[in-house]
Design a protein around this motif. Structure first.
Motif, PDB file in Angstrom:
ATOM      1  N   MET A   1       0.832  -1.204   0.000  1.00  0.00           N
ATOM      2  CA  MET A   1       0.000   0.000   0.000  1.00  0.00           C
ATOM      3  C   MET A   1       0.867   1.256   0.000  1.00  0.00           C
ATOM      4  SD  MET A   1      -3.252  -0.998   2.429  1.00  0.00           S
ATOM      5  CE  MET A   1      -2.277  -1.405   3.891  1.00  0.00           C
ATOM      6  N   VAL A   2       1.943   1.250   0.759  1.00  0.00           N
ATOM      7  CA  VAL A   2       2.828   2.422   0.797  1.00  0.00           C
ATOM      8  C   VAL A   2       3.490   2.639  -0.557  1.00  0.00           C
ATOM      9  CG1 VAL A   2       4.970   3.309   1.795  1.00  0.00           C
ATOM     10  CG2 VAL A   2       3.230   2.316   3.280  1.00  0.00           C
ATOM     11  N   SER A   3       3.806   1.572  -1.248  1.00  0.00           N
ATOM     12  CA  SER A   3       4.486   1.697  -2.542  1.00  0.00           C
ATOM     13  C   SER A   3       3.633   2.404  -3.577  1.00  0.00           C
ATOM     14  CB  SER A   3       4.893   0.318  -3.059  1.00  0.00           C
ATOM     15  OG  SER A   3       3.744  -0.462  -3.359  1.00  0.00           O
ATOM     16  N   ARG A   4       2.322   2.460  -3.344  1.00  0.00           N
ATOM     17  CA  ARG A   4       1.437   3.102  -4.315  1.00  0.00           C
ATOM     18  C   ARG A   4       1.250   4.592  -4.066  1.00  0.00           C
ATOM     19  NH1 ARG A   4      -1.276  -2.052  -3.854  1.00  0.00           N
ATOM     20  NH2 ARG A   4      -2.648  -1.281  -2.191  1.00  0.00           N
ATOM     21  N   ILE A   5       1.866   5.142  -3.018  1.00  0.00           N
ATOM     22  CA  ILE A   5       1.760   6.581  -2.756  1.00  0.00           C
ATOM     23  C   ILE A   5       2.529   7.340  -3.835  1.00  0.00           C
ATOM     24  CG2 ILE A   5       2.300   8.433  -1.126  1.00  0.00           C
ATOM     25  CD1 ILE A   5       2.115   6.422   1.124  1.00  0.00           C
ATOM     26  N   GLU A   6       1.939   8.405  -4.335  1.00  0.00           N
ATOM     27  CA  GLU A   6       2.589   9.201  -5.369  1.00  0.00           C
ATOM     28  C   GLU A   6       3.861   9.844  -4.809  1.00  0.00           C
ATOM     29  OE1 GLU A   6       1.595  12.924  -8.421  1.00  0.00           O
ATOM     30  OE2 GLU A   6       0.097  12.203  -6.982  1.00  0.00           O
ATOM     31  N   GLY A   7       4.947   9.729  -5.539  1.00  0.00           N
ATOM     32  CA  GLY A   7       6.219  10.301  -5.110  1.00  0.00           C
ATOM     33  C   GLY A   7       7.142   9.310  -4.450  1.00  0.00           C
TER      34      GLY A   7
ATOM     35  N   VAL B   1       4.304  13.013   1.322  1.00  0.00           N
ATOM     36  CA  VAL B   1       4.246  11.592   1.638  1.00  0.00           C
ATOM     37  C   VAL B   1       4.075  11.384   3.138  1.00  0.00           C
ATOM     38  CG1 VAL B   1       5.561   9.435   1.636  1.00  0.00           C
ATOM     39  CG2 VAL B   1       5.554  10.889  -0.392  1.00  0.00           C
ATOM     40  N   ARG B   2       4.762  12.182   3.918  1.00  0.00           N
ATOM     41  CA  ARG B   2       4.688  12.027   5.374  1.00  0.00           C
ATOM     42  C   ARG B   2       3.270  12.249   5.891  1.00  0.00           C
ATOM     43  NH1 ARG B   2       9.305  14.376   9.438  1.00  0.00           N
ATOM     44  NH2 ARG B   2       8.688  13.171  11.287  1.00  0.00           N
ATOM     45  N   GLN B   3       2.542  13.149   5.262  1.00  0.00           N
ATOM     46  CA  GLN B   3       1.180  13.440   5.717  1.00  0.00           C
ATOM     47  C   GLN B   3       0.231  12.262   5.532  1.00  0.00           C
ATOM     48  OE1 GLN B   3      -0.048  17.002   3.689  1.00  0.00           O
ATOM     49  NE2 GLN B   3       1.189  18.355   4.988  1.00  0.00           N
ATOM     50  N   VAL B   4       0.439  11.467   4.491  1.00  0.00           N
ATOM     51  CA  VAL B   4      -0.497  10.380   4.188  1.00  0.00           C
ATOM     52  C   VAL B   4       0.066   9.008   4.539  1.00  0.00           C
ATOM     53  CG1 VAL B   4      -1.565  11.730   2.339  1.00  0.00           C
ATOM     54  CG2 VAL B   4       0.331  10.171   1.802  1.00  0.00           C
ATOM     55  N   LEU B   5       1.280   8.978   5.037  1.00  0.00           N
ATOM     56  CA  LEU B   5       1.946   7.694   5.242  1.00  0.00           C
ATOM     57  C   LEU B   5       1.248   6.843   6.294  1.00  0.00           C
ATOM     58  CD1 LEU B   5       4.297   6.206   4.021  1.00  0.00           C
ATOM     59  CD2 LEU B   5       5.810   7.241   5.728  1.00  0.00           C
ATOM     60  N   ALA B   6       0.885   7.425   7.414  1.00  0.00           N
ATOM     61  CA  ALA B   6       0.252   6.653   8.484  1.00  0.00           C
ATOM     62  C   ALA B   6      -1.094   6.093   8.036  1.00  0.00           C
ATOM     63  CB  ALA B   6       0.070   7.530   9.722  1.00  0.00           C
TER      64      ALA B   6
END
Length: 389
Positions: free
Chosen positions: A83-89, A228-233
């Motif tokens: 799931m984390v790998s799909r975050i943009e950036g 990325v940090r904002q949406v990581l959790a």
């Protein structure tokens, strides 16, 4: 009085009493040495740390499970890495998982409870690429070894186990594992340094690993780190984002800069105290010099020297004495900085502002220390001074 005459007169007293002059300027030299050395060593250390941070990168974030409202340890979902790998950036993602109930020992004769601080971690194949790490011997886990009893040791773990080459065996999970690689130190992942890494599949089949990652490492583009940090959790654990801890490992290295700055202020204070003690020594020397040279002062006054001339002479003598101490302190301080930098493999960084400040502080201390003795010498009347001859 011409400047050349003042210079000649200011050094006559020092040349006449060289031992006392040397002892007096030592205090100034020690203070200036401390100031220059502290600032130089600090500058070299900070330059080295900044270079290390730049080489390691500040674009890595870590995700770890936090605790729930009752203080219990939570878990990250098995799918969190994907799931984390799909975050943009996000450029790369990897993870390790703690394998509980097992210890790593050099032989099966050692008490299983004697872990020596070494953890067993299940590791993904892309871990080293994400961390930017390397091996010092052997190779990292591969598709050919991750399913078999093969282990890669972190730098600290290898040292504690006494393993210095690949091919050795360690006892792990009631069976022997072959060491296939030794890792170089990883400043951004000290937990990996103190761990024995086994393949994710063998950890699940042979060691009872649940498959839940305990630390996710993520690298993104520099400009995307904040987003990325904002949406990581929320991405790593959508159901309970409040139970996720997100951190940036490079922040710990950056914090060392502030810590070192605090210690620098302390040592600078000690250097200032040494400089003050040196100034007191110079003042004491000048007072004794005035008492011993009353005949000389009276003779000069009788020949037409004014109080201003006498005051300038002794002030200049005090300033020259302190300046000599300052020069010696600067030379020794620079030598200490260069030696420290070369010994530690740090860039040689000389704080020229500190050198100038050290010399200025030495001369200023000398002038301040000479004010009272010079004033006392200037107040002596010719008859009073000649009476002491």
């Amino acid at each position: 009085m011409r400047v050349s005459d003042l210079g000649r007169e200011s050094t006559s007293g020092l040349r006449g009493r060289p031992a006392r002059a040397v002892l007096s300027l030592l205090g100034i030299a020690v203070g200036v040495t401390a100031m220059v050395a502290v600032l130089g060593i600090s500058a070299a250390s900070q330059a080295g740390l900044i270079a290390q941070i730049s080489s390691l990168g500040t674009n890595m974030l870590t995700v770890a499970p936090g605790r729930d409202l009752f203080g219990g340890q939570t878990e990250l979902p098995v799918e969190s890495v994907a799931m984390v790998s799909r975050i943009e950036g996000v450029r790369s993602v990897s993870a390790v998982g703690a394998v509980g109930g097992h210890s790593v020992r050099r032989t099966d004769k050692i008490d299983p409870d004697d872990t020596n601080g070494i953890a067993v971690l299940a590791a993904r194949l892309d871990l080293l690429d994400t961390l930017g790490g390397s091996v010092t011997a052997g190779s990292y886990l591969s598709p050919a070894t991750e399913r078999y009893p093969a282990v890669v040791l972190g730098a600290v773990a290898a040292s504690r186990l006494g393993v210095g080459s690949v091919g050795d065996q360690v006892y792990l999970g009631e069976r022997w594992f072959t060491v296939v690689g030794l890792l170089a130190p990883l400043p951004l992942a000290p937990e990996v340094d103190r761990a024995a890494l086994v393949g994710w599949p063998v950890a699940q089949t042979d060691l009872g690993f649940s498959g839940h990652p305990t630390t996710i490492y993520e690298r993104s583009a520099d400009e995307a780190v904040a987003g990325v940090r904002q949406v990581l959790a929320a991405t790593a654990n959508p159901e309970n984002p409040q139970n996720v801890a997100v951190s940036r490992p490079s922040d710990a290295l950056t914090a060392q800069l502030a810590t070192r700055s605090a210690f620098d202020q302390l040592f600078l204070g000690l250097g200032a105290v040494a400089l003050l003690v040196g100034g007191i020594g110079v003042a004491n020397t000048m007072i004794i010099s005035v008492l011993e040279r009353r005949g000389e002062i009276g003779m000069r006054r009788s020949l037409g020297a004014t109080r201003r001339h006498i005051r300038a002479q002794f002030l200049a003598e005090s300033a020259v004495l302190s300046a000599l101490g300052g020069v010696i302190g600067v030379v020794v301080g620079i030598a200490v900085c260069v030696g420290y930098s070369l010994a530690r493999g740090l860039p040689v960084t000389l704080p020229w502002t500190a050198v100038g400040a050290g010399l200025a502080a030495a001369v200023g201390t000398g002038i301040a220390a000479g004010l009272y003795p010079a004033g006392r010498a200037a107040r002596l009347s010719p008859t009073e001074a000649l009476a002491a001859v």
